[in-house]
Design a protein around this motif. Structure first.
Motif, mmCIF file in Angstrom:
data_model
loop_
_atom_site.group_PDB
_atom_site.id
_atom_site.type_symbol
_atom_site.label_atom_id
_atom_site.label_comp_id
_atom_site.label_asym_id
_atom_site.label_seq_id
_atom_site.Cartn_x
_atom_site.Cartn_y
_atom_site.Cartn_z
ATOM 1 N N GLU A 109 -13.724 -24.173 43.141
ATOM 2 C CA GLU A 109 -13.890 -23.818 44.128
ATOM 3 C C GLU A 109 -14.386 -24.457 44.768
ATOM 4 O O GLU A 109 -16.086 -24.995 44.403
ATOM 5 C CB GLU A 109 -13.813 -22.171 44.450
ATOM 6 C CG GLU A 109 -15.229 -21.829 44.300
ATOM 7 C CD GLU A 109 -15.812 -20.279 44.533
ATOM 8 O OE1 GLU A 109 -14.633 -19.971 45.129
ATOM 9 O OE2 GLU A 109 -16.689 -20.044 44.475
ATOM 10 N N ARG A 119 -12.310 -21.667 49.341
ATOM 11 C CA ARG A 119 -12.684 -20.974 49.014
ATOM 12 C C ARG A 119 -11.989 -20.411 48.874
ATOM 13 O O ARG A 119 -10.910 -19.825 48.696
ATOM 14 C CB ARG A 119 -13.857 -19.655 49.646
ATOM 15 C CG ARG A 119 -15.210 -19.740 49.313
ATOM 16 C CD ARG A 119 -16.016 -18.659 49.936
ATOM 17 N NE ARG A 119 -15.567 -17.702 49.899
ATOM 18 C CZ ARG A 119 -14.701 -16.835 51.307
ATOM 19 N NH1 ARG A 119 -16.177 -17.954 52.582
ATOM 20 N NH2 ARG A 119 -14.349 -15.679 51.969
ATOM 21 N N HIS A 120 -12.056 -19.972 46.746
ATOM 22 C CA HIS A 120 -11.110 -18.827 46.028
ATOM 23 C C HIS A 120 -11.902 -17.504 46.129
ATOM 24 O O HIS A 120 -11.869 -17.385 44.798
ATOM 25 C CB HIS A 120 -11.222 -19.821 44.745
ATOM 26 C CG HIS A 120 -10.201 -20.913 45.272
ATOM 27 N ND1 HIS A 120 -8.482 -21.192 45.716
ATOM 28 C CD2 HIS A 120 -9.855 -22.161 44.983
ATOM 29 C CE1 HIS A 120 -8.173 -22.207 45.633
ATOM 30 N NE2 HIS A 120 -9.367 -23.104 45.350
ATOM 31 N N ASP A 121 -12.022 -16.535 47.153
ATOM 32 C CA ASP A 121 -11.895 -15.288 46.442
ATOM 33 C C ASP A 121 -11.123 -14.588 44.800
ATOM 34 O O ASP A 121 -12.082 -14.230 44.244
ATOM 35 C CB ASP A 121 -12.190 -14.712 47.427
ATOM 36 C CG ASP A 121 -13.459 -15.214 48.235
ATOM 37 O OD1 ASP A 121 -14.075 -16.185 48.646
ATOM 38 O OD2 ASP A 121 -12.598 -14.725 49.971
ATOM 39 N N ASP A 122 -10.096 -15.126 45.341
ATOM 40 C CA ASP A 122 -9.388 -14.456 44.054
ATOM 41 C C ASP A 122 -9.944 -14.850 42.368
ATOM 42 O O ASP A 122 -9.816 -14.027 41.899
ATOM 43 C CB ASP A 122 -8.391 -14.399 44.765
ATOM 44 C CG ASP A 122 -7.816 -16.269 44.340
ATOM 45 O OD1 ASP A 122 -8.445 -17.354 44.379
ATOM 46 O OD2 ASP A 122 -6.372 -16.567 44.285
ATOM 47 N N GLN A 123 -10.272 -15.665 42.406
ATOM 48 C CA GLN A 123 -10.310 -16.132 41.240
ATOM 49 C C GLN A 123 -12.531 -15.927 41.247
ATOM 50 O O GLN A 123 -12.979 -16.060 40.083
ATOM 51 C CB GLN A 123 -10.282 -17.422 41.191
ATOM 52 C CG GLN A 123 -9.270 -18.077 40.731
ATOM 53 C CD GLN A 123 -8.473 -19.091 40.467
ATOM 54 O OE1 GLN A 123 -9.267 -19.547 39.725
ATOM 55 N NE2 GLN A 123 -8.331 -20.175 41.293
ATOM 56 N N GLN A 145 -10.054 -15.464 37.451
ATOM 57 C CA GLN A 145 -10.076 -17.175 36.994
ATOM 58 C C GLN A 145 -9.007 -17.046 36.206
ATOM 59 O O GLN A 145 -9.034 -16.886 35.416
ATOM 60 C CB GLN A 145 -11.710 -17.284 36.621
ATOM 61 C CG GLN A 145 -12.232 -18.889 37.199
ATOM 62 C CD GLN A 145 -13.245 -19.278 36.065
ATOM 63 O OE1 GLN A 145 -14.547 -18.145 36.306
ATOM 64 N NE2 GLN A 145 -13.462 -20.448 35.641
ATOM 65 N N GLN A 178 -12.953 -16.431 55.858
ATOM 66 C CA GLN A 178 -12.764 -18.372 55.681
ATOM 67 C C GLN A 178 -13.045 -18.849 57.190
ATOM 68 O O GLN A 178 -12.999 -18.133 57.702
ATOM 69 C CB GLN A 178 -10.853 -18.670 55.079
ATOM 70 C CG GLN A 178 -11.435 -18.384 53.414
ATOM 71 C CD GLN A 178 -11.277 -19.943 52.517
ATOM 72 O OE1 GLN A 178 -12.259 -20.048 52.670
ATOM 73 N NE2 GLN A 178 -11.440 -19.662 51.861
ATOM 74 N N SER A 196 -10.895 -28.757 45.342
ATOM 75 C CA SER A 196 -10.661 -27.009 45.762
ATOM 76 C C SER A 196 -11.220 -27.927 47.673
ATOM 77 O O SER A 196 -11.920 -26.871 47.872
ATOM 78 C CB SER A 196 -11.255 -26.075 45.614
ATOM 79 O OG SER A 196 -11.619 -25.174 46.235
#
Lengths: 247, 210, 674
Positions: C615, C634-638, C19, C670, C625
């Motif tokens: 997100e 969406r922010h899967d990385d975070q 995050q 996504q 977002s």
């Protein structure tokens, strides 16, 4: 609009009760009957008077928790539950008498709240199919004729609100009882216990102090789910068959 | 309740049939009455059949009244606190008058037995040993006819709900067609019996039978 | 399937999230990362089977010596009570209603999903699993979801055997329909009353156990505190709602099946009595609360008609198959008779923005669309607090095309319900609809075995967080409740109970005495405050704050504002609430006061969770977002993690524990509905 309410007030099961009169102003016809009572309770709370106790939960006509005798009719003038009755069914200036379900098998707990545990005990006596979790066969192994499934569903639509008891001049719960007998008795899965179920449930019904059925039909007229009177016929038929076969 | 009620329906149908013999005149009616007493002789003694029927009716009456009282009592204890306001919407007038109507009929039966069977009362003061004459003398009194007509109205109401109700209680109404039949049966039994009984007093009063 | 990943291997397909943003800084304390200690391993399709085998058994003779408290009698609680009673345990079941049959599962309309593949349309356990994870926007645990899909078929068998009258075809076999936009027909239903029929089935099974003496039911009892003694959940404090008595109930294990918390919004499709108290009290005693901000908002509900409104009524979203949604283009037209507004002055905004999906876009998009047009001042219907909150759902075209009878055939019962509530005839005047809070995906954190972070406290159904991720598919709530109650919990709780019975606890134990006293103090506080405002007025105001700032669209500023507002209102509530009546009688104001007090604390945590999650995923939309087209981003990385919140103490900040979501049998994607 403005309505005058005559409401049964009773502090608890042991104390005597009486009718009290209240006025509610600014009633919108879009309010449900229970929302109108909410407004009354806000009013009473502001005045420092104990709000009127009444049961309700889902307020969308399916849980069966609500139920008031309104102007002498169970759930009021429409064929629906009290929570789905709206104030547009009344006129400005109306006097509305509100009482709890009257049945000695449903003792009043407070104001308009009654104890309907007797209905649960009738189910405990046999209103089920004995099948332990995990022991069920594949769902498609027994086809059920569509008409039987439809009739079972119609009977199973009972919400256990107790309006049938409240409306019955005999204070009988036969419509409730017949609905369960018909629901389970229409299905192949319900056959093994069909005889013992009806005998045991009727015995529990009588033991709870409900009155006997004289086929008058007030129950079905009051039923918000329009359970037909023929479920009582089915109940009688099953009981007769069970007794003839020595259960 | 239902079984004894159905027995009564059978009985009143026969009884009504017998009454209609009055249209056949003095001899027809009296012969029928006499025949009831000699039926089955010599295997049965005189009035043997009559007493068998009477015993059956007494047992049915006791069962009917006892069940009615039990139901009434249960209804009373099932709702010891009455409603301040209560409307009846789904029920017929006949279904709501079963109890007081039943009491009315019971009182009527007592009077009726005193009138025609036990004491034999002739309001005109004439002879009482001739069934036909007793009948005609009685119903020539307008008030007697009215009394019987009121009783027949009560009987009609009682039968209207009673017929349907007994079929429903015995579980013979579990299909839509069977329910319709039971409802129709209620009307037919009520009209035929109450109407059939009413014919003789009316025809006597209006002088057709004399 | 999007990608042909071999379900038997268990190599992660995603990187652990890191995050970057920290919107909630100053509102929380970062905690240790969280790892589910009961995470199953091995090929996904074998995990549940393996776990059932690994979990120890309890000797049948010992079962009646083991006591289980179950709070709630809906699908999850009722099914668990029945099943554990059948197994021979000593079960105590609690509900606040007058009968177990009234639990709010009863109101579910649409149906229940199960991977039976009766239609031979390509359905399978794996496809149901895949659809559910995808529908949840990749924010659920894959092992839990796979298990859910796996046991779904058993649920149908069980219910049919119990006598649930599902819809059938003429041949006597079960009918299925397609539901919620999935491409297979896997939804079993009983007209529009599936929840009722399933609940009655579970209720009857439970009543059978009451008769058998294995289950004791305590109706009109509300759990007000959890008893945690020597590190284990050992019982509850419950108030007898009729006599007012504060009762202590002890057991070897406690199960919470107390449902969701949608009523924090005051207006929702939940029942009047639905509340968070059972789970919130457990949270305060150490159970982590996971993803509280995930709420599902259903687009087709009947709009609010005035400030008297006490609850909202949902109508099946199947209405969107034939109804067209629109609002006037001009604000001036908003109070006109809709039939007088010409075609060119109408804005069919979903069809305009999403030409390919039109009115059938997913629930959250449809909901947000309605909010946006109403915020612009183009809403219709009565003004409530100065704003018209409603959009038209118009069947005029369908009636013209199919005929009124065909429309009646399909939607007659819904049209009748609408008419009953609004007094308007939808065959003549367009319906008015507006979104409403419907379901909460968040809940108490549980491990794979449904045990919370307090040993001996298990959580099932809507009350836990585990299966639906950030959004729940239609007809999956009933599936999860029954899966947990009939098949999962009975197989996981035995591992815990195998160590029991635990040392007998006395009512004089300090943990018991403390719990009881805290409940009594709270009751006394409410009754002695003698303020000026009713409980309902506070609840309504809290609901407005939540709806405004933590509803369909959330922003950093809005959430921070909401937290301030909630804190101020809560303080006022404790000082100024007016609760009449006595403690020792049926007192509905007192019941509500306790529930609202807990909603205040939950509401604040929901806002903090929403603030932290910068997100947009599933039911959670953060305005910061979104894509250029205004779609959820969406922010899967975070954020590919479960946010599990630990209670920090009164007045202290909550502690955030992150459980990373690892996918092995599925790959994240996504979504797009353009």
């Amino acid at each position: 609009m403005k309505v005058t309410l005559k409401i049964w007030r009773q502090p608890d099961a042991a104390s005597p009760g009486a009718m009290h009169t209240y006025e509610v102003d600014k009633v919108s016809e879009d309010m449900s009957f229970l929302e109108m009572l909410d407004v009354l309770n806000e009013q009473l709370n502001a005045q420092g008077e104990d709000p009127v106790a009444f049961d309700s939960d889902c307020r969308e006509g399916i849980c069966g928790m609500c139920g008031l005798m309104i102007n002498g009719q169970a759930h009021g003038p429409e064929v629906t539950t009290t929570c789905q009755l709206h104030m547009r069914s009344f006129k400005d200036g109306d006097e509305i008498v509100v009482e709890p379900w009257r049945s000695d098998a449903f003792p009043v707990l407070k104001d308009l709240v009654v104890d309907r545990g007797a209905l649960d005990r009738i189910i405990q006596a046999g209103g089920f199919i004995s099948v332990n979790t995990g022991s069920a066969p594949e769902a498609h192994s027994v086809p059920v004729p569509r008409d039987d499934a439809v009739r079972a569903f119609s009977a199973a639509a009972c919400i256990g609100c107790g309006a049938c008891v409240a409306a019955c001049p005999n204070g009988s719960a036969s419509l409730f009882l017949g609905a369960k007998i018909t629901h389970l008795g229409e299905l192949p899965q319900g056959q093994p216990e069909r005889h013992s179920r009806v005998v045991d449930m009727v015995a529990q019904h009588d033991h709870e102090g409900f009155g006997g059925c004289t086929n008058i039909g007030e129950c079905t007229a009051a039923c918000p789910k329009e359970i037909p009177l023929d479920v009582i016929s089915q109940l009688n038929r099953d009981l007769r068959t069970a007794l003839v076969h020595g259960r | 309740m239902a079984v004894s009620g159905l027995l009564f329906i059978a009985f009143v149908l026969m009884h009504m049939y017998g009454n209609l013999k009055a249209f056949g005149g003095h001899d027809s009616y009296n012969t029928y009455a006499e025949h009831l007493r000699t039926f089955g002789e010599p295997i049965l003694p005189r009035e043997g059949l009559l007493w068998i029927l009477r015993l059956g009716l007494i047992v049915a009456l006791i069962a009917h009244v006892a069940s009615a009282l039990a139901l009434w009592h249960r209804a009373g204890t099932a709702r010891s606190t009455k409603y301040v306001a209560k409307k009846n919407l789904g029920s017929s007038f006949s279904s709501r008058t079963m109890r007081w109507g039943g009491i009315t009929l019971l009182l009527f039966v007592v009077w009726h037995l005193l009138h025609f069977t036990i004491v034999k009362i002739n309001p005109a003061g004439g002879a009482t040993n001739d069934p036909y004459n007793l009948l005609v003398d009685s119903f020539q009194e307008w008030w007697m006819t009215i009394l019987y007509l009121v009783a027949m109205a009560a009987l009609g109401l009682h039968l209207h709900h009673g017929t349907w109700s007994s079929l429903q209680t015995l579980g013979w109404t579990s299909s839509a067609a069977a329910r319709t039949r039971a409802k129709v049966a209620g009307w037919v039994v009520a009209i035929v019996i109450a109407g059939g009984f009413s014919l003789v007093p009316l025809f006597v009063l209006f002088g057709v039978i004399d | 399937m999007a990608s042909p990943i071999d379900p038997s291997h268990s190599t992660p397909t995603n990187e652990p999230p890191v995050q970057v943003s920290d919107d909630a800084q100053g509102y929380y304390v970062p905690g240790e990362p969280l790892v589910d200690p009961r995470t199953p391993t091995g090929p996904i399709k074998d995990r549940w089977t393996t776990r059932k085998f690994e979990n120890r058994l309890v000797n049948p003779a010992n079962r009646r010596k083991l006591s289980i408290i179950i709070v709630g009698t809906g699908l999850a609680g009722g099914a668990a009570a029945a099943t554990l009673g059948e197994a021979g345990y000593n079960v105590k079941s609690f509900c606040y209603q007058d009968s177990p049959r009234r639990a709010h599962s009863i109101a579910a309309q649409g149906g229940i999903n199960a991977a039976k593949n009766y239609k031979e349309d390509g359905d399978s356990t794996h496809r149901l699993f895949y659809d559910t994870v995808k529908g949840g926007d990749y924010r659920s645990r894959e092992s839990n979801v796979y298990r859910l899909a796996e046991v779904s078929a058993n649920i149908i068998d069980q219910c049919v055997a119990q006598g649930v009258p599902f819809a059938r075809e003429y041949g006597g076999l079960l009918d299925n329909r397609s539901f919620g936009g999935v491409q297979v027909s896997r939804t079993f239903y009983a007209r529009g009353q599936t929840g009722q029929q399933l609940l009655i089935g579970a209720y009857q099974a439970m009543e059978r156990q009451v008769a058998a003496g294995t289950v004791t039911e305590y109706t009109r009892h509300e759990m007000l505190e959890l008893i945690v003694a020597d590190g284990r959940a050992r019982g509850i404090i419950a108030r007898n709602m009729v006599t007012g008595e504060i009762e202590t109930h002890l057991a070897d294990v406690v199960v919470l099946a107390s449902g969701g918390y949608g009523n924090v919004f005051y207006l929702s499709t939940n029942a009047m009595g639905s509340n968070v108290t059972a789970t919130w009290r457990a949270h305060r005693k150490g159970a982590y609360f996971a993803n509280p901000c995930y709420t599902q908002i259903h687009p087709t509900c009947i709009p609010v008609s005035g400030s008297h409104q006490s609850k909202l009524t949902l109508m099946s979203e199947s209405l969107r198959n034939d109804g067209r949604i629109w609002v006037p283009k001009k604000k001036a037209d908003c109070d006109k008779d809709p039939r007088q507004i010409p075609e060119q002055d109408r804005d069919y905004y979903l069809e305009r923005i999403y030409p390919s999906f039109g009115n059938l876009v997913p629930r959250d998009i449809a909901s947000r669309g309605a909010k946006n047009v109403c915020d612009e001042g183009r809403g219709v219907g009565p003004e409530v607090d100065g704003v018209r909150r409603g959009v038209y759902l118009d069947f005029a075209d369908s009636i013209a095309r199919l005929g009124e009878d065909a429309v009646r055939e399909k939607y007659g019962n819904l049209f009748d319900m609408y008419k009953q509530i609004t007094g308007e005839n939808p065959y003549e005047v367009p319906m008015r609809i507006y979104p409403a809070v419907h379901y909460t995906m968040g809940g108490l954190w549980v491990d794979y075995d449904l045990q919370s972070s307090i040993p001996g406290l298990f959580v099932t159904g809507e009350a836990n967080f585990s299966d639906h991720g950030a959004n729940r598919l239609g007809a999956s709530a009933l599936m999860q409740g029954l899966a947990d109650g009939y098949f999962v919990l009975p197989n996981t709780i035995r591992e815990y109970l195998a160590d029991g019975p635990f040392d007998a606890l006395d009512e004089s134990h300090p943990a018991v005495a403390e719990a009881k006293k805290s409940v009594e103090d709270r009751v006394q506080h409410f009754l002695s405050t003698n303020g000026t405002r009713s409980v309902d007025s506070y609840h309504r105001e809290l609901g407005n704050i939540m709806w405004e700032y933590c509803g369909m669209e959330r922003t950093e500023d809005g959430l921070k504002k909401a937290i301030d507002l909630i804190r101020g209102l809560r303080e006022d509530f404790w000082r100024n609430v007016k609760v009449l009546g006595t403690a020792d009688s049926l007192n509905q104001s007192l019941e509500k006061a306790g529930r609202v007090a807990d909603f205040f604390e939950l509401g604040e945590l929901m806002c903090i969770d929403a603030l932290n999650r910068r997100e947009s995923c599933g039911g959670h939309f953060r305005a910061e977002s979104q894509t250029e087209d205004g779609e959820a981003l969406r922010h899967d990385d975070q954020f590919a993690y479960v946010a599990a919140w630990e209670f920090g103490g009164d007045g202290a900040q909550p502690v955030l524990h992150k459980e990373d979501l690892v996918y092995t049998a599925i790959e994240m994607k996504q979504r797009s509905y353009k």
